[in-house]
Design a protein around this motif. Structure first.
Motif, PDB file in Angstrom:
ATOM      1  N   LEU B 125     131.611  78.479 -11.976  1.00 44.38           N
ATOM      2  CA  LEU B 125     131.881  79.655 -12.809  1.00 44.38           C
ATOM      3  C   LEU B 125     133.159  79.498 -13.636  1.00 44.38           C
ATOM      4  O   LEU B 125     133.681  80.477 -14.157  1.00 44.38           O
ATOM      5  CB  LEU B 125     132.021  80.908 -11.926  1.00 44.38           C
ATOM      6  CG  LEU B 125     130.743  81.472 -11.303  1.00 44.38           C
ATOM      7  CD1 LEU B 125     131.086  82.568 -10.290  1.00 44.38           C
ATOM      8  CD2 LEU B 125     129.817  82.029 -12.362  1.00 44.38           C
ATOM      9  N   LYS B 128     133.290  81.096 -16.828  1.00 43.45           N
ATOM     10  CA  LYS B 128     133.085  82.550 -16.792  1.00 43.45           C
ATOM     11  C   LYS B 128     134.307  83.278 -16.243  1.00 43.45           C
ATOM     12  O   LYS B 128     134.227  84.460 -15.909  1.00 43.45           O
ATOM     13  CB  LYS B 128     131.866  82.872 -15.907  1.00 43.45           C
ATOM     14  CG  LYS B 128     130.556  82.383 -16.469  1.00 43.45           C
ATOM     15  CD  LYS B 128     130.136  83.284 -17.615  1.00 43.45           C
ATOM     16  CE  LYS B 128     128.855  82.796 -18.265  1.00 43.45           C
ATOM     17  NZ  LYS B 128     128.497  83.614 -19.423  1.00 43.45           N
ATOM     18  N   LEU B 136     127.196  88.954 -15.869  1.00 43.59           N
ATOM     19  CA  LEU B 136     126.756  87.762 -15.138  1.00 43.59           C
ATOM     20  C   LEU B 136     125.281  87.882 -14.739  1.00 43.59           C
ATOM     21  O   LEU B 136     124.785  88.977 -14.500  1.00 43.59           O
ATOM     22  CB  LEU B 136     127.591  87.579 -13.863  1.00 43.59           C
ATOM     23  CG  LEU B 136     129.106  87.443 -14.023  1.00 43.59           C
ATOM     24  CD1 LEU B 136     129.746  87.291 -12.646  1.00 43.59           C
ATOM     25  CD2 LEU B 136     129.474  86.269 -14.907  1.00 43.59           C
ATOM     26  N   MET B 140     124.745  83.982 -10.819  1.00 47.09           N
ATOM     27  CA  MET B 140     126.212  83.896 -10.979  1.00 47.09           C
ATOM     28  C   MET B 140     126.906  84.902 -10.074  1.00 47.09           C
ATOM     29  O   MET B 140     127.941  84.602  -9.472  1.00 47.09           O
ATOM     30  CB  MET B 140     126.597  84.178 -12.433  1.00 47.09           C
ATOM     31  CG  MET B 140     126.207  83.091 -13.403  1.00 47.09           C
ATOM     32  SD  MET B 140     126.629  83.651 -15.070  1.00 47.09           S
ATOM     33  CE  MET B 140     125.944  82.316 -16.028  1.00 47.09           C
ATOM     34  N   LYS B 141     126.338  86.107  -9.986  1.00 55.32           N
ATOM     35  CA  LYS B 141     126.949  87.126  -9.120  1.00 55.32           C
ATOM     36  C   LYS B 141     126.956  86.656  -7.669  1.00 55.32           C
ATOM     37  O   LYS B 141     127.938  86.828  -6.949  1.00 55.32           O
ATOM     38  CB  LYS B 141     126.179  88.445  -9.221  1.00 55.32           C
ATOM     39  CG  LYS B 141     126.451  89.213 -10.483  1.00 55.32           C
ATOM     40  CD  LYS B 141     125.699  90.540 -10.477  1.00 55.32           C
ATOM     41  CE  LYS B 141     125.788  91.188 -11.844  1.00 55.32           C
ATOM     42  NZ  LYS B 141     124.796  92.233 -12.043  1.00 55.32           N
ATOM     43  N   ARG B 143     126.960  83.573  -6.629  1.00 54.41           N
ATOM     44  CA  ARG B 143     127.942  82.503  -6.480  1.00 54.41           C
ATOM     45  C   ARG B 143     129.363  83.060  -6.460  1.00 54.41           C
ATOM     46  O   ARG B 143     130.222  82.571  -5.725  1.00 54.41           O
ATOM     47  CB  ARG B 143     127.784  81.484  -7.611  1.00 54.41           C
ATOM     48  CG  ARG B 143     126.855  80.348  -7.215  1.00 54.41           C
ATOM     49  CD  ARG B 143     125.978  79.874  -8.327  1.00 54.41           C
ATOM     50  NE  ARG B 143     126.655  79.620  -9.583  1.00 54.41           N
ATOM     51  CZ  ARG B 143     126.056  79.724 -10.769  1.00 54.41           C
ATOM     52  NH1 ARG B 143     124.767  80.059 -10.833  1.00 54.41           N
ATOM     53  NH2 ARG B 143     126.709  79.477 -11.871  1.00 54.41           N
TER      54      ARG B 143
END
Lengths: 261, 304
Positions: B125, B128, B136, B140-141, B143
């Motif tokens: 990430l 990000k 996200l 991604m959330k 992770r």
């Protein structure tokens, strides 16, 4: 309910990182938040104070807008803490599951509830201070004693945050809060001497008003704004502190029960 | 060596309904331990008791040699948690989520800041870092939630259904990261109802149903112990009739589920030869897997 739910609160400084979290969130939405918490009470105060005030020679020995100003500071502090403890508190507990995330760390529920009360009181402090600035700008107070209204706003916030959290602990959903605002907060605004002296009410309602926390806040605020030491100041402070401690303990017991399921 | 997580006779009831019923569990350092079970089996309640978030009605538990819930706060200093539902702070950026969460462990801002680049790298990430959470993707959330659980460099990580709702790419990336964590010597306790996840990741597994552990062991052991090694699935409109007439001749144990017949056999060759001659039926021959074990142990009927 198990006996453990009734244990005395264990207070630690671990509430502080949570308070900082709320502060960081608030900084991101500060502009609309300040507008909401300042513009609304000030518009009421100016509209009613000058509009209605022009019809009234004086109230309680002062101009109507001055009379209203002290009440406005109190009720806007009350509203700030109440909205924060109910709607925002419920969002953090239930909808966003922020509490769940925090409780997985070495922080206890007691710290989380304490942080909620202190944060909601912080919002009251900001709201009260903002109204006080308007009071000064309008020249409605010339006494340094009026600075005591800042800690008073904090105390009002503590009391109403603590009471409000009882509702948050019981709420199944946001709709539930309408009962509290309609049946508790609105009557409090009208009965506790914000817009007119409590002595104008029928005796039964005066007795009720004497038991309500906002009455005691207003009884402290109005003399302070006018440069006088409030009569029975310790008693009024004592009532607000009692509401704070009782609300904190009851809400904590209810949160312990709710989150143990 | 003491177990990192230990439960003895844990029990918890809600409103007269026993959710966890006399659970014994020992999980050792460096293990990835999987708790399997259908919805409502008591997995999440078990995790919550082991974390010391709720008190058991009976039994004892220790976490990192500390009794829970009595010393849960101290124990959780070295524990990370990936909850079932995302509870990231939606108002914060990726990096702010890590910073604010680290403070709950009493960490100094400078120490957290120093860890953030590695955590972001681990969670893939890095680009990000300053993105807000609502922007996200689901993967991604997840992770970020995993990275957040590692902010305090925990010895033990609890993961409650870590890959539920993710697409295959996102799941594989999470699995890879979890394997890296066990290689670093961290102990993982995860719940899942994905059998492939359990089979790939877990050194040991326990199957849980109605609040009880019904079987425990490595994925291979569970399969060997509980089920015949070969499975032949038979499909087709006439599969039911076929099962009534022939299945028992080839398989000691078979199950009919809709238009499918599951035949569990030690040796599949005779059955496969028979099926090749049946023009109206299709079949699939495969080795038995954990899902077969799970369905055998917990039944095929729907839960909830």
């Amino acid at each position: 309910m198990s006996m453990g739910h009734f244990a005395a609160p264990r207070l630690t400084l671990r509430f502080f990182p949570i308070w900082r979290r709320h502060w960081l969130v608030w900084r991101k939405v500060a502009a609309p938040s300040i507008l909401g918490h300042l513009a609304d009470p000030v518009i009421y105060m100016l509209g009613l104070g000058y509009g209605l005030g022009s019809l009234l020679p004086e109230m309680g020995g002062m101009s109507y807008i001055a009379f209203l100003a002290a009440g406005t500071l109190c009720y806007s502090s009350m509203n700030s803490a109440s909205f924060e403890a109910l709607y925002s508190g419920f969002a953090r507990m239930h909808e966003q599951r922020t509490w769940e995330a925090i409780l997985n760390t070495p922080v206890a529920l007691d710290d989380v509830v304490l942080s909620e009360i202190l944060w909601a009181a912080t919002k009251s402090l900001m709201s009260g201070a903002a109204v006080l600035v308007v009071i000064w700008i309008l020249g409605l107070s010339h006494s340094l004693l009026s600075l005591w209204m800042i800690p008073l706003a904090l105390l009002i916030g503590l009391a109403f945050a603590a009471i409000g959290l009882i509702m948050t602990a019981l709420a199944p959903a946001y709709d539930f809060f309408m009962y509290y605002f309609t049946l508790v907060i609105t009557p409090m605004m009208l009965l506790c001497g914000v817009f007119f002296p409590v002595s104008q009410l029928p005796e039964a309602l005066q007795a009720l008003a004497a038991a309500l926390p906002l009455t005691h806040a207003v009884d402290l605020a109005r003399p302070l704004m006018n440069g006088a030491v409030p009569p029975q100041a310790l008693m009024h402070v004592g009532v607000l502190l009692t509401y704070t401690l009782a609300g904190f303990y009851i809400s904590l017991v209810l949160f312990r029960r709710r989150l143990s399921r | 060596m003491n177990p990192v997580i230990q439960a003895k006779g844990l029990q918890k009831s809600y409103g007269g309904h026993c959710v966890v019923d006399g659970l014994d569990l020992s999980i050792y350092k460096g293990e990835c331990f999987g708790l399997l079970g259908p919805n409502g089996a008591g997995k999440t309640t078990t995790l919550r008791m082991l974390l010391g978030l709720i008190a058991p009605d009976a039994g004892t538990a220790t976490l990192l040699d500390l009794p829970v819930p009595q010393a849960a706060r101290e124990a959780r200093i070295k524990v990370g948690v990936v909850p079932q539902m995302d509870n990231l702070d939606p108002d914060f950026t990726v990096a702010e989520n890590l910073l604010v969460y680290g403070r709950y462990f009493g960490m100094q801002d400078s120490d957290i800041e120093a860890r953030i680049p590695d955590l972001l790298d681990f969670a893939s990430l890095t680009s990000k870092r300053d993105a807000k959470v609502p922007t996200l993707s689901g993967g991604m959330k997840r992770r970020l939630t995993l990275a957040r659980a590692l902010v305090n460099d925990p010895d033990v990580v609890f993961l409650d259904e870590p890959t539920t709702g993710l697409d295959p790419q996102a799941r594989h990336l999470i699995w890879q990261r979890l394997r890296e964590l066990t290689q670093q010597g961290k102990t993982l306790l995860l719940t899942t109802h994905f059998m492939d996840e359990a089979e790939r990741l877990c050194h040991r597994l326990a199957v849980m149903d109605n609040g009880k552990l019904i079987s425990e062991g490595s994925p291979r052991e569970l399969i060997e112990r509980n089920i015949e090694p070969q499975v032949v699935e038979v499909f087709g409109e006439t599969s039911g009739q076929w099962a009534d007439m022939h299945a028992a001749n080839f398989a000691q144990r078979y199950e009919v589920s809709g238009e499918s017949v599951f035949c569990y056999v030690p040796e599949a060759q005779p059955l496969v030869m028979h099926l090749q001659a049946q023009s109206t039926l299709r079949y699939l021959h495969r080795p038995a897997n954990l899902e077969d074990v799970f369905l055998k142990l917990t039944g095929r009927e729907m839960r909830e």
